[in-house]
Design an enzyme around this catalytic site. Structure first.
Site, PDB file in Angstrom:
ATOM      1  N   ASP A  36       0.824  -1.222   0.000  1.00 44.47           N
ATOM      2  CA  ASP A  36       0.000   0.000   0.000  1.00 44.47           C
ATOM      3  C   ASP A  36       0.856   1.269   0.000  1.00 44.47           C
ATOM      4  OD1 ASP A  36       1.063   0.023   2.499  1.00 44.47           O
ATOM      5  OD2 ASP A  36      -0.825  -0.060   3.597  1.00 44.47           O
ATOM      6  N   GLU A  38       3.092   2.244   2.217  1.00 43.98           N
ATOM      7  CA  GLU A  38       3.641   2.662   3.516  1.00 43.98           C
ATOM      8  C   GLU A  38       5.056   2.107   3.663  1.00 43.98           C
ATOM      9  OE1 GLU A  38       0.946   1.587   6.640  1.00 43.98           O
ATOM     10  OE2 GLU A  38      -0.441   3.209   6.148  1.00 43.98           O
ATOM     11  N   ARG A 114      13.739  26.356  -0.095  1.00 46.71           N
ATOM     12  CA  ARG A 114      13.350  27.655  -0.656  1.00 46.71           C
ATOM     13  C   ARG A 114      12.153  28.253   0.088  1.00 46.71           C
ATOM     14  NH1 ARG A 114      13.514  25.477  -6.754  1.00 46.71           N
ATOM     15  NH2 ARG A 114      13.037  23.601  -5.571  1.00 46.71           N
ATOM     16  N   HIS A 147      19.913  26.173   0.658  1.00 47.03           N
ATOM     17  CA  HIS A 147      19.538  27.371  -0.098  1.00 47.03           C
ATOM     18  C   HIS A 147      19.533  28.613   0.792  1.00 47.03           C
ATOM     19  CE1 HIS A 147      17.699  29.832  -3.137  1.00 47.03           C
ATOM     20  NE2 HIS A 147      16.753  30.175  -2.288  1.00 47.03           N
ATOM     21  N   ASP A 185      21.650  34.971  -9.852  1.00 48.70           N
ATOM     22  CA  ASP A 185      20.791  35.827  -9.014  1.00 48.70           C
ATOM     23  C   ASP A 185      21.574  36.224  -7.776  1.00 48.70           C
ATOM     24  OD1 ASP A 185      20.660  33.626  -7.247  1.00 48.70           O
ATOM     25  OD2 ASP A 185      18.848  32.874  -8.225  1.00 48.70           O
ATOM     26  N   LYS A 208      17.522  38.813 -10.607  1.00 50.68           N
ATOM     27  CA  LYS A 208      16.481  37.945 -11.168  1.00 50.68           C
ATOM     28  C   LYS A 208      15.125  38.241 -10.538  1.00 50.68           C
ATOM     29  CE  LYS A 208      15.981  33.411  -9.807  1.00 50.68           C
ATOM     30  NZ  LYS A 208      16.414  32.025  -9.642  1.00 50.68           N
ATOM     31  N   ARG A 210      11.431  36.346 -10.258  1.00 49.89           N
ATOM     32  CA  ARG A 210      10.675  35.136 -10.616  1.00 49.89           C
ATOM     33  C   ARG A 210       9.214  35.496 -10.827  1.00 49.89           C
ATOM     34  NH1 ARG A 210      11.285  29.990 -11.132  1.00 49.89           N
ATOM     35  NH2 ARG A 210      13.415  29.829 -10.352  1.00 49.89           N
ATOM     36  N   ASP A 234      25.256  28.058  -9.388  1.00 51.59           N
ATOM     37  CA  ASP A 234      24.058  28.231  -8.555  1.00 51.59           C
ATOM     38  C   ASP A 234      24.019  27.100  -7.524  1.00 51.59           C
ATOM     39  OD1 ASP A 234      21.701  29.342  -7.697  1.00 51.59           O
ATOM     40  OD2 ASP A 234      20.681  29.237  -9.623  1.00 51.59           O
TER      41      ASP A 234
HETATM   42  C1  R5P Z   1      16.665  30.022  -6.429  1.00 51.38           C
HETATM   43  O1  R5P Z   1      16.904  31.150  -6.038  1.00 51.38           O
HETATM   44  C2  R5P Z   1      17.739  29.000  -6.665  1.00 51.38           C
HETATM   45  O2  R5P Z   1      18.996  29.427  -6.244  1.00 51.38           O
HETATM   46  C3  R5P Z   1      17.817  28.588  -8.118  1.00 51.38           C
HETATM   47  O3  R5P Z   1      18.264  29.685  -8.883  1.00 51.38           O
HETATM   48  C4  R5P Z   1      16.482  28.146  -8.626  1.00 51.38           C
HETATM   49  O4  R5P Z   1      15.838  27.296  -7.727  1.00 51.38           O
HETATM   50  C5  R5P Z   1      16.643  27.447  -9.958  1.00 51.38           C
HETATM   51  O5  R5P Z   1      15.389  27.061 -10.399  1.00 51.38           O
HETATM   52  P1  R5P Z   1      15.100  26.845 -11.939  1.00 51.38           P
HETATM   53  O6  R5P Z   1      16.167  25.915 -12.461  1.00 51.38           O
HETATM   54  O7  R5P Z   1      13.722  26.236 -11.968  1.00 51.38           O
HETATM   55  O8  R5P Z   1      15.134  28.189 -12.604  1.00 51.38           O
END
Ligand code: R5P
Length: 312
Positions: A36, A38, A114, A147, A185, A208, A210, A234
């Site tokens: 199931d 679990e 995040r 992050h 970013d 950046k 979003r 990143d």
């Molecule tokens: C967000 O600030 C993280 O550092 C990455 O830049 C972000 O999560 C990347 O996400 P994606 O590849 O979907 O643009």
């Protein structure tokens, strides 16, 4: 102080690599699923003595969601074995002396990181909730390239935040030979500038915005990249949107070649294909199993375990 590295249903290769870095033995714990779905976990008989003989570093992920529950169950089972608590045993209770602190949770990729704050009223601060839940069930945490460190800042359990940026820098220097490093970013500025400094090349960053999970925009910025090999660094790549937009900006300004490097290669929803149309190479650690993992996360995790050992 020698201990053991343990792992459940995932992370076996990384756990073995960490054990090798530390000079410890790796033990596979039992973790499987009922029909199931679990989960079931157990510290097998041959692991009981090693788990009680010294520190235990459990390598366990928090991604996908099912891994969170497995991690908690494994911590619970290991903690009981170390405490000698074998109550509720079907064939009669047993108890052994408590061997004391030394159960560490090693999180190669901390999911939900995040969501380290409330972006809107009523949201769960998922990263903080998860971090404090894990912290309540172990004696120390090692987290790789989280992050947002704010997620763990109030914990009373020791936390070692470690980074693979030095290993990523070495990899880029020997395989890619970049002459410019870019952070896509502001959030990745510290990490990317560390890589630039280690390699000894110039660095810059983009601003950046979003729009939604799949759409981002960068503010226009003049970058001195004409004829350069550029590596974008990143902490994670998810859909690849951030990297693709940054690469377009670099190529429009004359960059000769663009590479993408990250600690956590999530590569969701066709990201690998999308990236292949925008960058010459993708480089990632093995914090998550992924087809572009070419840097080991084990050395950074070992630095964290060694730092925790000094605190118990
Ligand atoms: C967000 O600030 C993280 O550092 C990455 O830049 C972000 O999560 C990347 O996400 P994606 O590849 O979907 O643009």
């Amino acid at each position: 102080m020698a201990g053991i590295v343990a792992s459940g249903s995932g992370d076996t290769a990384l756990a073995e690599a960490l054990a090798k870095e530390l000079g410890w033995e790796h033990f596979q714990l039992e973790a499987r699923r009922f029909p199931d779905t679990e989960g079931y976990v157990r510290v097998p008989d041959h692991c009981i003595e090693p788990v009680r003989s010294g520190p235990v570093a459990l390598v366990s992920a928090t991604f996908p969601d099912s891994a969170i529950l497995e991690t908690l169950f494994l911590l619970h089972a290991l903690d009981d074995v170390r405490k000698g608590n074998m109550s509720s045993l079907k064939n009669g209770e047993q108890s052994l002396p408590d061997v004391g602190p030394g159960l560490f949770l090693i999180i190669p990729y901390f999911g939900y990181s995040r969501q380290d704050k409330r972006f809107m009223v009523g949201e769960a601060v998922s990263a903080r909730f998860l971090a404090s839940t894990f912290a309540n069930h172990c004696d120390g945490l090692v987290i790789l390239d989280i992050h947002a460190p704010a997620a763990v800042e109030d914990l009373t359990t020791p936390v070692e935040l470690v980074s693979s940026m030095s290993e990523i820098a070495l990899h880029l220097q020997t395989k890619v030979h970049p002459d410019f490093i870019l952070s896509p970013d502001k959030g990745a500025v510290e990490r990317a500038s560390e890589v630039a400094q280690a390699i000894g090349v110039p660095f810059s960053y983009l601003e950046k915005k979003r729009i939604d999970a799949h759409t981002i925009e960068h503010s226009p910025k003049d970058l001195d990249v004409d004829g350069c090999i550029v590596a974008i660094v990143d902490d994670m790549i998810s859909t690849g949107g951030t990297i693709c937009r940054a690469s377009e900006a670099l190529l429009n300004q004359g960059a000769k070649e663009v590479h993408a490097a990250c600690t956590h290669g999530l590569f969701t929803g066709g990201a690998i294909h999308r990236l292949s149309n925008h960058v010459s190479g993708v480089h990632s650690t093995d914090s998550l199993p992924n087809p572009r993992a070419n840097v080991s996360a084990a050395p950074a995790l070992a630095r964290g375990v060694n730092a925790l050992l000094e605190q118990i």
